[in-house]
Scaffold this motif. Sequence first.
Motif, PDB file in Angstrom:
ATOM      1  N   TRP A 124       0.769  -1.332   0.021  1.00 49.22           N
ATOM      2  CA  TRP A 124       0.104  -0.014  -0.023  1.00 49.22           C
ATOM      3  C   TRP A 124       0.761   1.232   0.104  1.00 49.22           C
TER       4      TRP A 124
ATOM      5  N   THR B 286      -9.846  -5.728   1.603  1.00 46.72           N
ATOM      6  CA  THR B 286     -10.176  -4.437   2.147  1.00 46.72           C
ATOM      7  C   THR B 286      -9.308  -3.275   1.781  1.00 46.72           C
ATOM      8  N   ALA B 287      -8.250  -3.837   2.604  1.00 46.15           N
ATOM      9  CA  ALA B 287      -6.995  -2.889   2.333  1.00 46.15           C
ATOM     10  C   ALA B 287      -6.556  -2.487   1.074  1.00 46.15           C
TER      11      ALA B 287
ATOM     12  N   LYS C 166      -9.179  -0.007  -0.481  1.00 44.90           N
ATOM     13  CA  LYS C 166      -9.011   1.194   0.478  1.00 44.90           C
ATOM     14  C   LYS C 166      -7.777   2.107   0.033  1.00 44.90           C
TER      15      LYS C 166
ATOM     16  N   LEU D 296     -18.211  -2.077  -0.969  1.00 44.33           N
ATOM     17  CA  LEU D 296     -16.937  -1.075  -0.705  1.00 44.33           C
ATOM     18  C   LEU D 296     -16.158  -1.215  -2.147  1.00 44.33           C
TER      19      LEU D 296
ATOM     20  N   LYS E 264     -15.726   2.489  -4.028  1.00 45.58           N
ATOM     21  CA  LYS E 264     -14.546   3.155  -4.810  1.00 45.58           C
ATOM     22  C   LYS E 264     -14.519   3.120  -6.250  1.00 45.58           C
TER      23      LYS E 264
END
Length: 361
Positions: A68, A91-92, A95, A119, A123
Amino acid sequence: MTAPHDHRDLRVGLVGYGLAGSVFHAPLIAATEGLVLDTVVTSNPERQEQARAEFPDVRFVDSADDLWQHADELDLIVIASPNKTHIPVATAALKAGLPVVVDKPIAGTAAEARDLAALAEEKGLLLSVFQNRRWDNDFLTLRALIADGELGEIQRFESRFERWRPQPKGGWRESGDPSEIGGLLYDLGSHVVDQALVLFGPAVSVYAESDVRRPGAYADDDTFIAITHAGGVRSHLYVSATTAQLGPRFRVLGSSAGYVKYGLDPQEAALRDGKRPAAAGGWGEEPESLWGRVGSGESPLTGGGRPVRTLPGDYPAYYAGIAESLRTGAKPPVTAEEAASALDVLEAARRSAAEGITVQL
């Protein structure tokens, strides 16, 4: 949906380099025009060495969290790590602004899968599930036979993913810890249920029997699932590691004929042997001796019916579809909602087996 990309190569970060990562994902990503395997997440020195031998330019990081920090250098994350990591890592990634492919099963529950899909939609990012066995040779052949009306109205679908492994291998896949999401119901069951739903549509009821048969095993290793579909077809699905005599992969019974097919698609064995998809012909082909038979009134094992050429298997089609989705915003080859529908069935099967009931959906 992910915004369209330009026509440079799309850079892929692969989380995990065990069986799924090394045998399926890395080779298929590398074989896809427009995708390049950029980074592999593994802290295992032997797995790093294995990956570097085939992909000399690949980079390594020890954990998904390291990805990330460099999200702007990647265009897609593929999650091939153990099942319990799928939801937190996906999920990470979302995000962090990265599209995601998750190996099956995407989650332990349909609710988790739908939350993740929400999610991704929020996004505007691609989220897809690697259901590679939609591109098995026998499944593609069966879809064509049904579409052509060769079998008439389908009444019963029998699908077997059976193995003879009397000694457990150990590891998380055979763990009895529910958090590991192990066992054949969620492993091979993810494939046979997905195939049944693709062929025959939504399930309205589910009945299952699930056993732990091998000494030293802690998760289900012999499971049967019966699905009644909204359209009236009944699917009988078998997944087992304890089958001393393997049954047909498919036995499909229609109003005018049936199709029986033995043997397993050759692509996994080819990938395990180090063979790779190529532009030349021959990938996914099987010998004529393994072709299934279509007929009525007599067993295929005593000469009943006629042999039907098995279409070539085509695992490369999955990542070709992912690349197309990333570039154009087209629907991905497998959606998270489809995976959630399969999890509805798997959860119902688990409840059915535990309580001895038929579960209505």
